[in-house]
Scaffold this motif. Structure first.
Motif, PDB file in Angstrom:
ATOM      1  N   GLY A  44       0.784  -1.231   0.000  1.00  0.00           N
ATOM      2  CA  GLY A  44       0.000   0.000   0.000  1.00  0.00           C
ATOM      3  C   GLY A  44       0.810   1.272   0.000  1.00  0.00           C
ATOM      4  N   CYS A  45       2.144   1.170  -0.140  1.00  0.00           N
ATOM      5  CA  CYS A  45       2.956   2.388  -0.010  1.00  0.00           C
ATOM      6  C   CYS A  45       3.395   2.945  -1.351  1.00  0.00           C
ATOM      7  CB  CYS A  45       4.174   2.115   0.878  1.00  0.00           C
ATOM      8  SG  CYS A  45       5.393   1.015   0.157  1.00  0.00           S
ATOM      9  N   HIS A  46       2.583   2.752  -2.387  1.00  0.00           N
ATOM     10  CA  HIS A  46       2.908   3.276  -3.708  1.00  0.00           C
ATOM     11  C   HIS A  46       1.717   4.005  -4.289  1.00  0.00           C
ATOM     12  CE1 HIS A  46       6.574   0.936  -3.604  1.00  0.00           C
ATOM     13  NE2 HIS A  46       5.854  -0.092  -3.232  1.00  0.00           N
ATOM     14  N   HIS A  47       1.994   4.785  -5.337  1.00  0.00           N
ATOM     15  CA  HIS A  47       0.935   5.471  -6.051  1.00  0.00           C
ATOM     16  C   HIS A  47      -0.032   4.454  -6.650  1.00  0.00           C
ATOM     17  CE1 HIS A  47       3.100   9.244  -5.759  1.00  0.00           C
ATOM     18  NE2 HIS A  47       4.189   8.617  -6.182  1.00  0.00           N
ATOM     19  N   ILE A 141       9.894   4.680   4.765  1.00  0.00           N
ATOM     20  CA  ILE A 141      10.972   5.104   5.660  1.00  0.00           C
ATOM     21  C   ILE A 141      10.805   4.341   6.967  1.00  0.00           C
ATOM     22  CG2 ILE A 141      11.988   7.035   6.947  1.00  0.00           C
ATOM     23  CD1 ILE A 141      10.817   8.930   4.843  1.00  0.00           C
ATOM     24  N   HIS A 142      11.892   3.869   7.519  1.00  0.00           N
ATOM     25  CA  HIS A 142      11.762   3.260   8.841  1.00  0.00           C
ATOM     26  C   HIS A 142      12.744   3.856   9.830  1.00  0.00           C
ATOM     27  CE1 HIS A 142      15.344   0.886   9.489  1.00  0.00           C
ATOM     28  NE2 HIS A 142      15.147   0.070   8.477  1.00  0.00           N
ATOM     29  N   MET A 143      12.333   3.847  11.088  1.00  0.00           N
ATOM     30  CA  MET A 143      13.174   4.225  12.215  1.00  0.00           C
ATOM     31  C   MET A 143      12.990   3.141  13.275  1.00  0.00           C
ATOM     32  SD  MET A 143      12.795   8.387  12.453  1.00  0.00           S
ATOM     33  CE  MET A 143      11.008   8.456  12.454  1.00  0.00           C
ATOM     34  N   ILE A 144      13.912   2.176  13.295  1.00  0.00           N
ATOM     35  CA  ILE A 144      13.796   1.020  14.173  1.00  0.00           C
ATOM     36  C   ILE A 144      14.623   1.249  15.438  1.00  0.00           C
ATOM     37  CG2 ILE A 144      14.190  -1.455  14.422  1.00  0.00           C
ATOM     38  CD1 ILE A 144      13.815  -1.792  11.456  1.00  0.00           C
ATOM     39  N   GLN A 145      13.957   1.368  16.562  1.00  0.00           N
ATOM     40  CA  GLN A 145      14.610   1.444  17.860  1.00  0.00           C
ATOM     41  C   GLN A 145      15.753   2.477  17.897  1.00  0.00           C
ATOM     42  OE1 GLN A 145      13.059   0.143  20.254  1.00  0.00           O
ATOM     43  NE2 GLN A 145      13.410  -2.038  20.531  1.00  0.00           N
ATOM     44  N   MET A 146      15.520   3.643  17.291  1.00  0.00           N
ATOM     45  CA  MET A 146      16.611   4.626  17.259  1.00  0.00           C
ATOM     46  C   MET A 146      16.223   5.988  17.832  1.00  0.00           C
ATOM     47  SD  MET A 146      15.396   6.702  14.673  1.00  0.00           S
ATOM     48  CE  MET A 146      16.777   7.756  14.362  1.00  0.00           C
ATOM     49  N   LEU A 147      14.966   6.198  18.149  1.00  0.00           N
ATOM     50  CA  LEU A 147      14.546   7.513  18.618  1.00  0.00           C
ATOM     51  C   LEU A 147      15.002   7.808  20.043  1.00  0.00           C
ATOM     52  CD1 LEU A 147      10.965   7.776  17.091  1.00  0.00           C
ATOM     53  CD2 LEU A 147      12.952   9.184  16.524  1.00  0.00           C
ATOM     54  N   TYR A 148      15.491   6.799  20.750  1.00  0.00           N
ATOM     55  CA  TYR A 148      15.978   7.029  22.111  1.00  0.00           C
ATOM     56  C   TYR A 148      17.178   7.974  22.137  1.00  0.00           C
ATOM     57  CZ  TYR A 148      13.550   2.524  22.261  1.00  0.00           C
ATOM     58  OH  TYR A 148      12.624   1.503  22.089  1.00  0.00           O
ATOM     59  N   ARG A 149      17.920   8.040  21.038  1.00  0.00           N
ATOM     60  CA  ARG A 149      19.151   8.838  21.000  1.00  0.00           C
ATOM     61  C   ARG A 149      19.014  10.106  20.156  1.00  0.00           C
ATOM     62  NH1 ARG A 149      22.252   6.849  25.148  1.00  0.00           N
ATOM     63  NH2 ARG A 149      21.691   4.666  25.355  1.00  0.00           N
ATOM     64  N   GLY A 168       2.987   7.011   0.914  1.00  0.00           N
ATOM     65  CA  GLY A 168       4.156   6.474   1.582  1.00  0.00           C
ATOM     66  C   GLY A 168       3.863   6.106   3.031  1.00  0.00           C
ATOM     67  N   LYS A 169       4.755   5.296   3.608  1.00  0.00           N
ATOM     68  CA  LYS A 169       4.593   4.840   4.988  1.00  0.00           C
ATOM     69  C   LYS A 169       5.867   5.099   5.778  1.00  0.00           C
ATOM     70  CE  LYS A 169       0.815   2.664   3.491  1.00  0.00           C
ATOM     71  NZ  LYS A 169      -0.558   3.136   3.783  1.00  0.00           N
ATOM     72  N   LEU A 170       5.695   5.546   7.006  1.00  0.00           N
ATOM     73  CA  LEU A 170       6.795   5.699   7.953  1.00  0.00           C
ATOM     74  C   LEU A 170       6.608   4.666   9.054  1.00  0.00           C
ATOM     75  CD1 LEU A 170       9.187   7.161   9.382  1.00  0.00           C
ATOM     76  CD2 LEU A 170       7.501   8.751  10.332  1.00  0.00           C
ATOM     77  N   LEU A 171       7.580   3.782   9.212  1.00  0.00           N
ATOM     78  CA  LEU A 171       7.518   2.751  10.250  1.00  0.00           C
ATOM     79  C   LEU A 171       8.421   3.144  11.411  1.00  0.00           C
ATOM     80  CD1 LEU A 171       6.829  -0.058  11.407  1.00  0.00           C
ATOM     81  CD2 LEU A 171       8.743  -0.966  10.045  1.00  0.00           C
ATOM     82  N   ILE A 172       7.829   3.248  12.596  1.00  0.00           N
ATOM     83  CA  ILE A 172       8.581   3.523  13.815  1.00  0.00           C
ATOM     84  C   ILE A 172       8.427   2.313  14.730  1.00  0.00           C
ATOM     85  CG2 ILE A 172       8.809   4.997  15.851  1.00  0.00           C
ATOM     86  CD1 ILE A 172       7.548   7.265  14.195  1.00  0.00           C
ATOM     87  N   SER A 288       6.211  -1.983  20.053  1.00  0.00           N
ATOM     88  CA  SER A 288       5.129  -1.357  19.303  1.00  0.00           C
ATOM     89  C   SER A 288       5.630  -1.002  17.923  1.00  0.00           C
ATOM     90  CB  SER A 288       4.631  -0.090  20.010  1.00  0.00           C
ATOM     91  OG  SER A 288       4.044  -0.388  21.249  1.00  0.00           O
ATOM     92  N   MET A 289       4.931  -1.492  16.902  1.00  0.00           N
ATOM     93  CA  MET A 289       5.245  -1.134  15.523  1.00  0.00           C
ATOM     94  C   MET A 289       4.215  -0.098  15.082  1.00  0.00           C
ATOM     95  SD  MET A 289       6.636  -4.051  16.322  1.00  0.00           S
ATOM     96  CE  MET A 289       7.818  -5.331  15.893  1.00  0.00           C
ATOM     97  N   ILE A 290       4.655   1.116  14.871  1.00  0.00           N
ATOM     98  CA  ILE A 290       3.755   2.222  14.543  1.00  0.00           C
ATOM     99  C   ILE A 290       3.920   2.560  13.060  1.00  0.00           C
ATOM    100  CG2 ILE A 290       3.069   4.577  15.108  1.00  0.00           C
ATOM    101  CD1 ILE A 290       4.486   4.189  17.833  1.00  0.00           C
ATOM    102  N   VAL A 291       2.851   2.385  12.300  1.00  0.00           N
ATOM    103  CA  VAL A 291       2.880   2.651  10.866  1.00  0.00           C
ATOM    104  C   VAL A 291       2.144   3.960  10.613  1.00  0.00           C
ATOM    105  CG1 VAL A 291       2.276   1.813   8.573  1.00  0.00           C
ATOM    106  CG2 VAL A 291       2.938   0.185  10.374  1.00  0.00           C
ATOM    107  N   VAL A 292       2.876   4.961  10.126  1.00  0.00           N
ATOM    108  CA  VAL A 292       2.343   6.315   9.940  1.00  0.00           C
ATOM    109  C   VAL A 292       2.065   6.549   8.460  1.00  0.00           C
ATOM    110  CG1 VAL A 292       2.695   8.759  10.435  1.00  0.00           C
ATOM    111  CG2 VAL A 292       3.831   7.014  11.863  1.00  0.00           C
ATOM    112  N   GLU A 293       0.875   7.055   8.162  1.00  0.00           N
ATOM    113  CA  GLU A 293       0.497   7.342   6.774  1.00  0.00           C
ATOM    114  C   GLU A 293       1.055   8.683   6.340  1.00  0.00           C
ATOM    115  OE1 GLU A 293      -1.181   5.065   5.057  1.00  0.00           O
ATOM    116  OE2 GLU A 293      -1.442   3.765   6.797  1.00  0.00           O
ATOM    117  N   SER A 294       1.258   8.849   5.054  1.00  0.00           N
ATOM    118  CA  SER A 294       1.788  10.113   4.516  1.00  0.00           C
ATOM    119  C   SER A 294       0.749  11.220   4.638  1.00  0.00           C
ATOM    120  CB  SER A 294       2.180   9.938   3.058  1.00  0.00           C
ATOM    121  OG  SER A 294       1.073   9.570   2.277  1.00  0.00           O
TER     122      SER A 294
END
Length: 294
Positions: A44-47, A141-149, A168-172, A288-294
């Motif tokens: 689902g992350c494409h035109h 785009i993903h940000m896996i276990q990195m926001l702590y820093r 697009g999708k942002l995975l945190i 927690s896998m958080i999938v953010v919509e564009s």
């Protein structure tokens, strides 16, 4: 004379982190998420078009996560066979970049995948993009276990969300509020030394930011455990590395005041942090896998 307590260096953190991965189900937890949810997310992350010919990914690298990156790329390949994938990696540590490149070189199934390497922190990458005045858009785009820093979490999320293309999708991926970490940080924060400079954040901190940004998102909770039994065995080398990882402190068991060490070990045994199975102490590492919509 007992040496003073100090934070882990980058190299020491790598060693402690490896011990964590060896004794936890964190990667297995991510594999379950990849299996159950990622195919639909990638689809689902494409035109909206009849055939996807090109896709772009921005992967914010972090210690030991390159294997997960490649698994996600392969899922995209399975969902859209033959698609050309432009991948950009953001990772500040040159050793990790080199190891990542070697992993890619050993993967014969990535012929349709190109890689651009940015040896930068998230904030440095953001600054570079803004200075250039042009912003490439990404499908995933993903940000896996990195926001702590990350220094400024809300603005970092806002920036990377602005880099998403249409659909697009942002995975945190972040620690869950149901994890032992959340309870440890909430109820026993005074047991942790001041040497760890990371943010004590869990999923609710991230969803609060997303609500303020007014963006749509979905949260998927996955259980994960970490066997910390050796933390309570006097003189155990593995247990020492585990406590170093928990506290962000070099040789915590050897440098912490006895009262502080005792309080932390007692806190780790509390039912809101850990459970006991077959005589082993299993710390809750739920994600927690958080999938953010564009």
């Amino acid at each position: 004379m007992i040496p003073p307590m100090r934070s882990l260096t980058a190299e020491e953190y790598v060693e402690a982190f490896k011990s964590f991965l060896d004794h936890s189900t964190e990667h297995q937890c991510m594999d379950e998420f990849n299996k159950e949810q990622m195919p639909n997310i990638m689809a689902g992350c494409h035109h909206a078009r009849h055939k996807v010919e090109h896709a772009s990914l921005l992967l914010r690298g972090f210690l030991g996560r390159s294997e997960q990156d490649l698994k996600m790329i392969r899922i995209l390949q399975d969902v859209h066979p033959g698609v050309l994938i432009d991948t950009e990696i953001v990772e500040p540590n040159p050793q990790h970049v080199a190891a990542y490149k070697e992993l890619v070189n050993q993967a014969p199934d990535l012929q349709n995948v190109s890689f651009i390497w940015h040896q930068l922190t998230s904030s440095e990458y953001e600054q570079q993009v803004k200075e250039k005045g042009t912003r490439k858009k990404f499908d995933f785009i993903h940000m896996i276990q990195m926001l702590y820093r990350v220094e400024d979490i809300p603005n970092t999320i806002k920036f990377f969300h602005s880099c998403l293309d249409l659909h697009g999708k942002l995975l945190i991926i972040i620690l869950s509020d149901s994890s032992g970490w959340a309870n440890l940080w909430k109820k026993h924060r005074d047991c942790l030394p001041s040497t760890d400079s990371g943010h004590y954040i869990t999923s609710s901190s991230i969803t609060d930011v997303l609500k303020r940004l007014g963006v749509e998102y979905n949260v998927y909770e996955f259980p994960s455990g970490w066997d910390i039994t050796e933390c309570f065995i006097e003189g155990d080398a593995v247990g020492g590395l585990m406590m170093d990882f928990l506290t962000g402190t070099k040789d915590f068991l050897g440098t912490a005041p006895p009262a502080l060490r005792q309080r932390l070990q007692e806190a780790l045994c509390q039912p809101e942090c850990s459970s006991t199975k077959d005589g082993r102490v299993i710390f809750s590492n739920n994600l927690s896998m958080i999938v953010v919509e564009s």
